[in-house]
Structure formats: C-alpha cells, structure tokens
Scaffold this active site. Structure first.
Site, short mmCIF file in Angstrom:
data_model
loop_
_atom_site.label_atom_id
_atom_site.label_comp_id
_atom_site.label_asym_id
_atom_site.label_seq_id
_atom_site.Cartn_x
_atom_site.Cartn_y
_atom_site.Cartn_z
N GLU A 153 0.80 -1.24 0.00
CA GLU A 153 0.00 0.00 0.00
C GLU A 153 0.83 1.28 0.00
O GLU A 153 0.57 2.19 0.79
CB GLU A 153 -0.95 -0.02 1.21
CG GLU A 153 -1.88 -1.22 1.19
CD GLU A 153 -2.77 -1.32 2.43
OE1 GLU A 153 -2.66 -0.47 3.31
OE2 GLU A 153 -3.59 -2.26 2.47
N ASN A 195 2.13 -5.20 -3.19
CA ASN A 195 0.72 -5.50 -2.91
C ASN A 195 -0.04 -4.21 -2.61
O ASN A 195 0.43 -3.34 -1.87
CB ASN A 195 0.67 -6.40 -1.65
CG ASN A 195 -0.69 -7.00 -1.38
OD1 ASN A 195 -1.29 -7.62 -2.27
ND2 ASN A 195 -1.19 -6.84 -0.17
N HIS A 232 -10.50 -5.86 -2.59
CA HIS A 232 -11.59 -5.72 -1.63
C HIS A 232 -12.74 -4.98 -2.34
O HIS A 232 -12.61 -3.80 -2.65
CB HIS A 232 -11.15 -4.89 -0.42
CG HIS A 232 -10.08 -5.55 0.40
ND1 HIS A 232 -10.30 -6.69 1.14
CD2 HIS A 232 -8.78 -5.23 0.60
CE1 HIS A 232 -9.19 -7.04 1.76
NE2 HIS A 232 -8.25 -6.16 1.45
N GLU A 261 -6.27 -10.59 -1.37
CA GLU A 261 -7.12 -10.36 -0.19
C GLU A 261 -8.59 -10.29 -0.59
O GLU A 261 -9.35 -9.46 -0.10
CB GLU A 261 -6.71 -9.07 0.52
CG GLU A 261 -5.27 -9.04 0.95
CD GLU A 261 -4.85 -7.77 1.67
OE1 GLU A 261 -5.74 -7.01 2.12
OE2 GLU A 261 -3.64 -7.54 1.78
N ASP A 263 -12.34 -10.15 -1.10
CA ASP A 263 -13.65 -10.26 -0.47
C ASP A 263 -14.61 -9.37 -1.26
O ASP A 263 -14.19 -8.37 -1.84
CB ASP A 263 -13.65 -9.94 1.03
CG ASP A 263 -12.90 -8.69 1.42
OD1 ASP A 263 -12.76 -7.79 0.59
OD2 ASP A 263 -12.45 -8.60 2.58
O1 G3I Z 1 -5.98 -8.17 18.91
C1 G3I Z 1 -6.52 -6.93 19.37
C2 G3I Z 1 -7.40 -7.15 20.56
O2 G3I Z 1 -6.63 -7.65 21.63
C3 G3I Z 1 -8.05 -5.82 20.95
O3 G3I Z 1 -8.95 -6.03 21.98
C4 G3I Z 1 -8.79 -5.21 19.77
C5 G3I Z 1 -9.36 -3.85 20.08
O4 G3I Z 1 -9.49 -3.05 18.96
O5 G3I Z 1 -7.90 -5.08 18.69
C6 G3I Z 1 -7.34 -6.30 18.26
O6 G3I Z 1 -6.48 -6.04 17.19
C7 G3I Z 1 -7.10 -5.76 15.95
C8 G3I Z 1 -6.58 -6.75 14.91
O7 G3I Z 1 -7.11 -6.44 13.64
C9 G3I Z 1 -6.95 -8.19 15.24
O8 G3I Z 1 -8.34 -8.37 15.19
C10 G3I Z 1 -6.75 -4.35 15.52
O9 G3I Z 1 -7.32 -3.40 16.40
C11 G3I Z 1 -7.23 -4.08 14.12
O10 G3I Z 1 -6.72 -2.84 13.70
C12 G3I Z 1 -6.73 -5.16 13.19
O11 G3I Z 1 -7.28 -4.94 11.93
C13 G3I Z 1 -6.61 -5.55 10.85
C14 G3I Z 1 -6.28 -4.50 9.81
O12 G3I Z 1 -5.66 -5.12 8.70
C15 G3I Z 1 -5.33 -3.45 10.36
O13 G3I Z 1 -4.86 -2.63 9.38
C16 G3I Z 1 -7.52 -6.60 10.24
O14 G3I Z 1 -7.70 -7.68 11.16
C17 G3I Z 1 -6.91 -7.14 8.95
O15 G3I Z 1 -7.85 -7.95 8.28
C18 G3I Z 1 -6.54 -5.98 8.04
O16 G3I Z 1 -5.91 -6.51 6.90
C19 G3I Z 1 -5.57 -5.55 5.92
C20 G3I Z 1 -4.34 -6.04 5.21
O17 G3I Z 1 -3.31 -6.30 6.12
C21 G3I Z 1 -3.87 -5.06 4.15
N1 G3I Z 1 -4.94 -4.74 3.23
C22 G3I Z 1 -6.18 -4.29 3.85
C23 G3I Z 1 -6.66 -5.32 4.86
C24 G3I Z 1 -7.99 -4.94 5.42
O18 G3I Z 1 -7.89 -3.77 6.17
#
Ligand code: G3I
Length: 454
Positions: A153, A195, A232, A261, A263
């Site tokens: 990105e 990516n 996405h 990725e 969806d």
């Molecule tokens: O694990 C913690 C948890 O302990 C806490 O209670 C909670 C509170 O917010 O957060 C949890 O962490 C989160 C994590 O996902 C696991 O679920 C983060 O806040 C959250 O920001 C994180 O989001 C991820 C996101 O990337 C961050 O940028 C998504 O799961 C993940 O699917 C997403 O993936 C990205 C790719 O890497 C790049 N392309 C876009 C894609 C979608 O956003």
C-alpha cells in the site's frame, strides 16, 4: 494436441511457455480445483482461531495457501526495536506446512501497523530500521515462504498517481526498491510481490502508477516477481469491467499476478456472480497464479457486516462458494512451469523437458538456484492416455536436501527422493499437466526427474 504440447515444451526452455488447456476433471474443494490449472486457492488465517474446530476443518479441507492476517506485520514481529517475536506467526506457518499448504508472507514494509518505536522514527535511522526488519524477518522465514508482500500500500488513492505520504516515503523514493533488494538477499527462493488495493480498475491513476513502478523495476533489474491485487470489493468499489485487462497488463510486464485479499460484499446470486467474474478473470490470465480470500467465514472478516466471504457464520457454503468452485472447475489457462524471471539471481531458472510418450507420464523441472539453495518446480504430464496417480523420482546430488515441499507427498529428503501425488492432483487426462514443488539447500543442478504412472 500432440503438436501443441511439443511446441509448448520447446518454448518452456526459454521460460516463456504459454499452454492453454481445459481442466481434466472437476475438483471438489477450492484448493484442489485451483491446482488443476497450476494455481492455488488461499485464505487469510488468524492465529487465535486455530483452536476453533469449525474454522480449522474448513481451512484444512478447502485451502492450499495461507496468509497470516496480522501476525507477520511489523508491529507483531518486531514489537520492540531489535526484539523479534514470531510465536503467533509460527503457529500459522507450522499449521500450514503441517497440512502441506504454502504460505504467503504479509508484509515486510508498510506505513500501517508499525510498532510505536518505528512510528516515531524518520530519515536514515528509519530507513536502516526498515531494512533490518526486512532482512531479519525474511531470513527467519527463509525457505518457508512462497511469496512475500515485500511492500504494501505505498501509493495514494485518488487521481494523483503519487506515492502515499508516510514516514517510510519521506526517507526517499527509493525505499521500495531498497526493501525488495534486501528481501531478495535474505530469501532468494521467495517470490517478491508489491501488494496494494484500489489497483483493480485499469483506468485508475493508482493502478497506472503501480504499473509504471513495476515496469521501471523490471527495466532496471530491481528484483520483483509479482504484483498482488488485494481486491476488496463492495458497492462503492465494485469489480471493474476491465479487471481481466488489469491482470493481463501487469502480467505482460513479466511478473506473476496474485489476487491477495479477495472479499466481495453482498449476498445471494449477485455476490456469487461477482466471485465468478473474479475467478474467471484470473483463470484467463496465464500468469495469474492464485487467489486468496481475506478470511474463511463471514464472521471472520474485517468487514463482517458486509458478509463478503464464501462461508456463512456457521461454516456453511454460500452461493458464492459454489460459483467460485464451478468457475475454478470450468478450466482456464494453465500456469506455465517457468515463472521466475528475476535478473538478479546468481543462476537463473533452467528448464529441462521431455516429451510424453503414449500412456505413462513424464516430468520436467524448472530450477531456480542461488548459492546454497534452490526451488524446484516439477511439471508432471500424462502421456496419450489418462493416468490415475503418479510417482516422480528426483536424484538429488550429494549435499543437497529438501526442506519444504508442496502439492506432493515425499519419501526421503536427500539422494533418491520419491514424490507421490496427493489426493487432488493424481488424476490427469491425456496430455494434461499438474505441478508440485520443493525447496532445498545445496545444489540441485542437473536434476532430471523421472515419472511412473499408477
Ligand atoms: O488483537 C486486538 C485485541 O486484543 C483488541 O482487543 C482489539 C481492540 O481493537 O484489537 C485487536 O487487534 C485488531 C486486529 O485487527 C486483530 O483483530 C486491531 O485493532 C485491528 O486494527 C486489526 O485490523 C486488521 C487491519 O488489517 C489493520 O490494518 C484486520 O484484522 C486485517 O484484516 C486488516 O488486513 C488488511 C491487510 O493487512 C492489508 N490490506 C487491507 C486489509 C484490510 O484492512
């Protein structure tokens, strides 16, 4: 058919083979069906869900490629500068490898999900810290990663076609190629991908800007092997009508293209048709080598309210699953054996081929070697009649040993190694092919596989 095969195999020695063939048989899982044309079908996996038996049951049944959804990101792997933490990522990698699945690494350099210490850095200190991170993580996983999203990105949305402003970008425009060079040095066997999202519509400025960067890298010999389109999709960002054109145009630069990725928000027939379009676009592009969906069940998705995935919250197959599976089984261009085109390897890929005789099978190998290691991609081709099962023997030179393999069961890891088809790639119609691969240490030069049917 015979004439077409001969010409393809001859071309394969130049590393530019293009073989059009329809799939021989209908697979019953996403991974098996994708494998019939030499592709993979993967999913993002979260380590904390590996104790959920419904989740793991679907994962093990349907997929043959895995991406860690968050566990390989910078904040996860280097939470304190110089202190690396791989436990959660290792759980995913070990699960995948234990199931014979391959792993896409995500991601080495990104403006987002940086640990606090990195967010506060700039200039030379940040550049060096980023390169050290790339080197350490890619070295740790050396030999276990099919492809790395080296940089994620890095371009801005909108009409400018500019780089995204970030602390990494402010270290200089060349931060991306520096990251790719460091990744290649650390793991010469992994494909190295750029990516991004919003790069699906060929007319968008961001797509054009990424295209120009990849073109420039290829022209200047910066090591890059693939482009990942995150893909996405939702009603604000639908599957574009020129999606296949975008995939093809990137592929024409001499890189693999992967849908990394996927969806698609929606439900029912409309969602199913959109999945079908995306899968068919990939199958129509020879160098579109695989598709990864960004989660398993709708409830696992980062966009769960949009129900964008292939399984519902209870793990049932949705209409989108069925259309995806049917599209994978509808045939398409077969991924060529020689796809590694890097100009920076000490030894480039070499391909040896033999022409299938009547009945039986033949095996040819494409070898990507570097000082101390190699990746071998073996193509198994049925002769003039169908086969149901195959065994390939490879005689590895002394000092060489196998560390990692995919799409075949193995006995032994040095000397005469025998490779047996797995459940989904043993059945080959006359003249059709499948591929398996392995990675190893030492030198595999002169490797000449033999194939026995049955
Ligand atoms: O694990 C913690 C948890 O302990 C806490 O209670 C909670 C509170 O917010 O957060 C949890 O962490 C989160 C994590 O996902 C696991 O679920 C983060 O806040 C959250 O920001 C994180 O989001 C991820 C996101 O990337 C961050 O940028 C998504 O799961 C993940 O699917 C997403 O993936 C990205 C790719 O890497 C790049 N392309 C876009 C894609 C979608 O956003």
């Amino acid at each position: 058919m015979r004439a077409a095969l001969v010409s393809t195999l001859v071309t394969a020695t130049t590393g530019a083979a293009v073989l059009l063939a329809t799939s021989a048989s209908a697979g019953t899982t996403l991974g098996a069906s994708a494998a019939e044309s030499g592709r993979y079908f993967g999913t993002a996996v979260a380590a904390n869900k590996l104790s959920d038996s419904t989740y793991v049951g679907i994962l093990n049944r349907e997929f043959n490629m895995v991406t860690a959804e968050n566990e390989m990101k910078i904040d996860a792997t280097e939470p304190q500068q110089g202190q690396f933490s791989y436990a959660n990522a290792d759980r995913i990698v070990n699960h995948a490898r234990g199931q014979g699945m391959r792993v896409r690494g995500h991601t080495l350099a990104w403006h987002s999900q940086q640990p606090g210490w990195m967010q506060n850095m700039s200039g030379t200190a940040l550049r060096n810290a980023m390169l050290n991170h790339v080197t350490q993580v890619a070295t740790y996983y050396r030999g276990k990663i099919y492809a790395w999203d080296v940089v994620n990105e890095a371009f801005a949305d909108g009409s400018t076609g500019a780089r995204r402003d970030s602390n990494l970008q402010r270290t200089g425009d060349d931060w991306i190629e520096a990251a790719f060079r460091a990744a290649r040095a650390a793991d010469p066997g992994a494909k190295l991908c750029y990516n991004d999202y919003n790069t699906d519509d060929w007319t968008h400025a961001k797509t054009q800007a990424v295209y120009r960067m990849v073109q420039d890298f290829k022209q200047r010999g910066v090591p890059i092997d693939c482009v990942g389109l995150q893909s996405h999709f939702n009603s604000q960002s639908p599957v574009p009508s020129n999606y296949q054109t975008t995939l093809q145009n990137f592929a024409n630069l001499g890189v693999d293209v992967q849908i990394t990725e996927l969806d698609i928000e929606g439900s029912g027939t409309a969602q199913a048709q959109n999945y079908e379009r995306v899968v068919k676009a990939c199958l129509a592009v020879t160098r579109c080598t695989g598709i990864t969906v960004w989660g398993i069940r709708d409830t696992d998705s980062w966009r769960s309210s949009g129900t964008p995935l292939l399984f519902d919250g209870s793990g049932n197959k949705k209409a989108a699953y069925t259309s995806t599976l049917n599209a994978l089984n509808s045939g398409g261009s077969t991924v060529p054996t020689s796809t590694t085109t890097s100009t920076t390897e000490p030894t480039g890929p070499t391909t040896t081929t033999t022409i299938p005789g009547p009945g039986g099978c033949t095996a040819s190998v494409s070898l990507n070697s570097w000082n101390g290691g190699f990746v071998a991609t073996v193509k198994v081709t049925a002769g003039s009649s169908a086969i149901n099962g195959w065994t390939v023997t490879t005689n590895l030179p002394s000092g060489a040993s196998v560390t990692n393999a995919w799409n075949a069961d193995r006995s032994g890891n040095s000397g005469a190694v025998q490779w047996r088809n797995v459940s989904y790639n043993g059945r080959l119609a006359a003249g059709t092919s499948t591929e398996f691969g392995f990675q190893g240490t030492g030198s595999a030069s002169g490797l000449t596989p033999t194939c026995a049917a049955g």
